[in-house]
Design a protein around this motif. Structure first.
Motif, mmCIF file in Angstrom:
data_model
loop_
_atom_site.group_PDB
_atom_site.id
_atom_site.type_symbol
_atom_site.label_atom_id
_atom_site.label_comp_id
_atom_site.label_asym_id
_atom_site.label_seq_id
_atom_site.Cartn_x
_atom_site.Cartn_y
_atom_site.Cartn_z
ATOM 1 N N GLN A 544 38.201 86.153 9.128
ATOM 2 C CA GLN A 544 39.241 87.133 9.463
ATOM 3 C C GLN A 544 40.060 86.680 10.675
ATOM 4 O OE1 GLN A 544 36.642 90.796 7.586
ATOM 5 N NE2 GLN A 544 37.570 91.189 9.555
ATOM 6 N N TRP A 545 39.402 86.010 11.593
ATOM 7 C CA TRP A 545 40.116 85.480 12.767
ATOM 8 C C TRP A 545 41.215 84.515 12.298
ATOM 9 C CZ3 TRP A 545 39.809 86.336 18.035
ATOM 10 C CH2 TRP A 545 40.405 85.388 18.864
ATOM 11 N N ARG A 624 44.552 89.234 20.534
ATOM 12 C CA ARG A 624 43.270 88.518 20.545
ATOM 13 C C ARG A 624 42.898 88.227 21.998
ATOM 14 N NH1 ARG A 624 45.665 86.142 15.637
ATOM 15 N NH2 ARG A 624 46.962 84.963 17.077
ATOM 16 N N LEU A 625 41.637 88.506 22.351
ATOM 17 C CA LEU A 625 41.202 88.358 23.743
ATOM 18 C C LEU A 625 40.266 87.169 23.926
ATOM 19 C CD1 LEU A 625 40.444 92.165 24.367
ATOM 20 C CD2 LEU A 625 42.635 90.993 24.558
ATOM 21 N N LEU A 626 39.236 87.068 23.111
ATOM 22 C CA LEU A 626 38.274 85.955 23.234
ATOM 23 C C LEU A 626 38.047 85.367 21.845
ATOM 24 C CD1 LEU A 626 35.596 87.738 25.494
ATOM 25 C CD2 LEU A 626 37.294 86.056 26.265
ATOM 26 N N SER A 627 38.138 84.041 21.766
ATOM 27 C CA SER A 627 38.052 83.390 20.456
ATOM 28 C C SER A 627 36.610 83.033 20.110
ATOM 29 C CB SER A 627 38.890 82.111 20.491
ATOM 30 O OG SER A 627 38.483 81.241 19.468
ATOM 31 N N PRO A 628 36.200 83.224 18.853
ATOM 32 C CA PRO A 628 34.837 82.832 18.471
ATOM 33 C C PRO A 628 34.664 81.311 18.477
ATOM 34 C CG PRO A 628 36.084 83.472 16.525
ATOM 35 C CD PRO A 628 36.958 83.764 17.715
ATOM 36 N N TYR A 629 35.775 80.578 18.525
ATOM 37 C CA TYR A 629 35.672 79.119 18.573
ATOM 38 C C TYR A 629 35.334 78.613 19.979
ATOM 39 C CZ TYR A 629 37.569 78.753 13.859
ATOM 40 O OH TYR A 629 37.748 78.836 12.502
ATOM 41 N N HIS A 631 34.212 81.002 22.669
ATOM 42 C CA HIS A 631 33.346 81.927 23.407
ATOM 43 C C HIS A 631 32.196 82.387 22.521
ATOM 44 C CE1 HIS A 631 37.076 82.108 25.667
ATOM 45 N NE2 HIS A 631 36.412 82.614 26.671
ATOM 46 N N ASN A 632 31.161 82.826 23.158
ATOM 47 C CA ASN A 632 30.055 83.392 22.396
ATOM 48 C C ASN A 632 30.395 84.816 21.951
ATOM 49 O OD1 ASN A 632 27.565 83.613 21.219
ATOM 50 N ND2 ASN A 632 26.583 84.379 23.073
ATOM 51 N N ARG A 633 31.185 85.472 22.772
ATOM 52 C CA ARG A 633 31.634 86.814 22.388
ATOM 53 C C ARG A 633 33.070 86.695 21.874
ATOM 54 N NH1 ARG A 633 31.938 92.100 26.263
ATOM 55 N NH2 ARG A 633 30.083 91.101 27.030
ATOM 56 N N THR A 634 33.347 87.305 20.748
ATOM 57 C CA THR A 634 34.750 87.338 20.326
ATOM 58 C C THR A 634 35.242 88.767 20.463
ATOM 59 O OG1 THR A 634 36.316 86.854 18.572
ATOM 60 C CG2 THR A 634 34.176 87.584 17.865
#
Ligand code: GLA
Length: 726
Positions: A544-545, A624-629, A631-634
């Motif tokens: 989805q990201w 979008r604030l934090l990327s799963p690519y 950061h551990n938290r998206t």
């Protein structure tokens, strides 16, 4: 390709027409961006600028800017890949285009269309470069129309929709790729001298491995909020190609369009070749702005009923697969109504009599109800759904056929295949040849018949589970076989257009073994798309990201399914599954009789909350604030247009033993407004990760500057927070 139509634009206002002298400019502008083109001394059309709109366009003329052909052609002194390669009717392999005329007209208060006519210096071949500039959304739509006016055929070997040039210190391209059940992964690479091609050669279900979109960062890799970036996507369901060529002077040319691979196309006298449109924008403020522009454009123009309503549906696919009967379905409908769903979707397996569709090896093509399974037919089920206040949806895959079917027995001549070659099956099925008008009529007829016989159907999931191999047509003449890829794609687009025009109020989902058909050419006729068969929430975070970069949440269906997940085998909490599905357009693929009372209660509550936050998610702006690519938290959030409501989603990608307490700095809020914080989908009334914020009010200024800090530790943990102006 069609004979040229004469279009009379009654409602448009002409802003300018004419024939320019050398050194004159044409600008294609929106509120914030512009593309400037110039007529050279030799009357060639050149691109001199693409970027933020200047306060005064006239200043572009002050100095000589690096110029590149606005639409390069093969021949003469051009030594790089060409946008157009045509072999004239006498065999001359070159084309030399000269500016002839242009006109600019206002189509309405928001859309300005510019058509620039170029003509070959000797041959009767003309090329119209067409640009539609969406003022508010800052999107440019560009396509090309090539007309042959020679007595004999002209063959096109390359036919890009656009030819954009850049002159920056460095270039980085992000592509979107994957496979079945892991669509839309993102990866970025530096462009060195030479060619990088992103393409699909699949023809149908053409996005199984690659999606028709890219991000191009200029100078440095762009981030969410900083840097120069161009986002582009091709509105075309067939094979596509993006070709990035960096020359020895470090200038980049990007050719985008239909994949020319094995697709030469001959135009007879008077015929016009119209390319699909490339949609693009430029932002000096990073990738986030690019996405928000595409989302706004998509909702307004790119998606059928893109700002309309969407229903929360329960689909029986993962609940029953092919193994159902009336009693089982009525039970599901009943449970779905009790949990608050709004629509029941009957998936594959409801049709076929001589060859009942009880698995994927038979029956495809025979679109009549299997009365062994459903003795009272579709009307009975529709009525059962309606009685409980649910709408009704149905699955079809009208472009395909199983060899074990009555359709194949009757029409083996309708399939795509090559003579004297072994037939190649995928999922036990073959493709119908949509270059054949009779097949187009048949495919339209399949959907039309189901919908006219069952006016109670509100939703259609239109699937397409294989791609083109053995690319031969039994309809096209031997010397036109290379037209198949393009004629097939135009054939299906024509059918989709006819269906959506006749049934504007039926909701259509584009599915293609998951996300194999996600493009703005198809989406004009579809209300939503199925991004992946993989509902595993961890995979969905990434899928989805990726999808969010070009498509708004309103188009992206996302379903809660069973744990362990049927595809990945991973077990995850129901909350995690709901939270990721609620971050897009919520639905479910689960058998309610296998759910506990507790799970049903959680679902009931989550569905009722989703109904409240749905407008913010479906029509809001995405940040979008934090990327799963990285950061551990998206984390990402949706903000309503008036900034009075927002929903913040946080997901942990993996366990973090010491806690993840990174500050989440919110975006897109009104600094002066006060927002009350409420957690949604809480698992316990007593305690939560964000207890210290619960019920409190903070200014947008605080939330965007200091942010929210709360630890997240566990595997498959998610926190969803609603922010509302009281
Ligand atoms: C495809 C779709 C699934 C389901 C099945 C039915 O795989 O992606 O969602 O509809 O077909 O056969």
């Amino acid at each position: 390709m069609k004979k040229k139509a004469i279009i009379i634009l009654l409602s448009s206002t002409t802003l300018g027409t004419g024939s320019l002298a050398a050194q004159e400019y044409i600008t294609v502008s929106t509120q914030n961006i512009s593309l400037a083109l110039k007529v050279s001394d030799t009357k060639k059309l050149e691109q001199v600028y693409f970027g933020n709109r200047l306060k005064n366009d006239e200043e572009l003329k002050a100095a000589s800017l690096p110029a590149a052909s606005a639409y390069s052609t093969f021949g003469g002194t051009h030594t790089f890949e060409a946008a157009l390669r045509a072999v004239q009717s006498d065999g001359n392999t070159s084309t030399e285009l000269r500016y002839a005329a242009h006109r600019t007209e206002k189509r309405d208060g928001n859309i300005v269309r510019t058509v620039i006519s170029l003509k070959d210096a000797y041959y009767a071949l003309s090329v119209d470069l067409c640009y539609q500039a969406y003022q508010k959304e800052n999107i440019i739509e560009q396509w090309v129309e090539v007309t042959n006016n020679q007595a004999k055929g002209v063959t096109l070997h390359n036919f890009a929709s656009s030819d954009l040039s850049f002159s920056a210190a460095d270039y980085y391209v992000t592509q979107f790729h994957g496979n079945w059940a892991e669509e839309m992964n993102m990866s970025q690479q530096h462009l060195d001298e030479g060619i990088k091609i992103i393409d699909s050669k699949l023809g149908v279900r053409s996005n199984q491995f690659t999606h028709p979109c890219f991000l191009l960062s200029l100078g440095n890799p762009a981030t969410e909020d900083y840097g120069e970036v161009v986002g582009a996507t091709l509105a075309w369901p067939g094979s596509f190609q993006f070709c990035f060529e960096v020359d020895p002077q470090k200038r980049l040319r990007v050719l985008s369009g239909i994949n020319p691979y094995a697709s030469s196309y001959t135009l007879e006298k008077g015929e016009v070749f119209k390319t699909p449109a490339l949609l693009y924008t430029y932002s000096g403020n990073g990738v986030g702005e690019v996405s928000r522009r595409f989302h706004r454009w998509g909702r307004q123009y790119g998606i059928k009923n893109g700002s309309g309503e969407r229903s929360i549906l329960l689909n029986n696919w993962e609940a029953t697969y092919f193994d159902f009967d009336e009693a089982k379905l009525v039970q599901i409908i009943d449970d779905a109504a009790k949990m608050g769903f709004e629509l029941f979707l009957l998936d594959d397996g409801w049709f076929g009599s001589k060859y009942p569709r009880n698995s994927d090896n038979a029956g495809l093509g025979d679109w009549h109800t299997n009365t062994q399974k459903l003795p009272h037919g579709l009307p009975f089920l529709i009525e059962e759904a309606h009685k409980r206040g649910l709408k009704f949806g149905i699955w079809v895959e009208p472009e395909m056929v199983n060899p074990q079917s009555e359709l194949y027995e009757k029409h083996p001549d309708w399939i795509i295949t090559q003579p004297h070659r072994e037939q190649s099956l995928q999922r036990n099925q073959l493709l119908l040849d949509l270059s054949n008008p009779k097949v187009q009529e048949f495919v339209f007829g399949v959907v039309d018949k189901i919908l006219t016989e069952n006016p109670g159907i509100d939703y259609v999931k239109w699937d397409c589970n294989r791609y083109v191999t053995n690319s031969g047509s039994q309809y096209l003449k031997p010397d036109r076989q290379s037209h198949l890829w393009i004629d097939n794609a135009n054939g299906i687009l024509g059918v989709m257009g006819k269906v959506s025009a006749k049934y504007p109020n039926v909701c259509f989902m584009a599915c293609s073994g998951g996300g194999g058909r996600m493009d703005y050419g198809s989406m004009k006729h579809f209300d939503e798309f199925w991004i992946s068969d993989n509902n595993d929430p961890l995979q969905r975070i990434f899928t989805q990201w990726g999808g969010q970069h070009f498509f708004p949440a309103i188009g992206m269906a996302s379903h809660v399914s069973a744990s362990p997940n049927h595809i990945s085998g991973r077990s995850t909490p129901l909350k995690y599954r709901f939270d990721i599905a609620m971050a897009a357009k919520l639905g479910m693929d689960m058998q309610p009789v296998q759910m506990t009372e507790e799970e049903k209660a959680f679902s009931r509550n989550a569905i009722s909350v989703y109904k409240q936050i749905r407008p913010t998610i479906l029509y809001g702006d995405l940040y979008r604030l934090l990327s799963p690519y990285t950061h551990n938290r998206t984390s990402y959030m949706y903000v309503s247009e008036d900034k009075s409501e927002a929903v913040l989603f946080n997901f942990l990608v993996r366990k973090n033993i010491n806690g993840d307490r990174e500050a989440v700095l919110l975006k897109g809020l009104d600094a002066d407004k006060k927002y009350r914080i409420t957690e949604i989908n809480r698992e316990s009334d007593k305690w939560s990760r964000v207890s210290e914020y619960e019920g409190k009010t903070f200014s947008g200024d605080y939330l965007m500057t200091v942010g929210l800090r709360f630890g997240m530790y566990s595997e498959y943990e998610s926190v969803v927070v609603r922010l509302s102006v009281p």
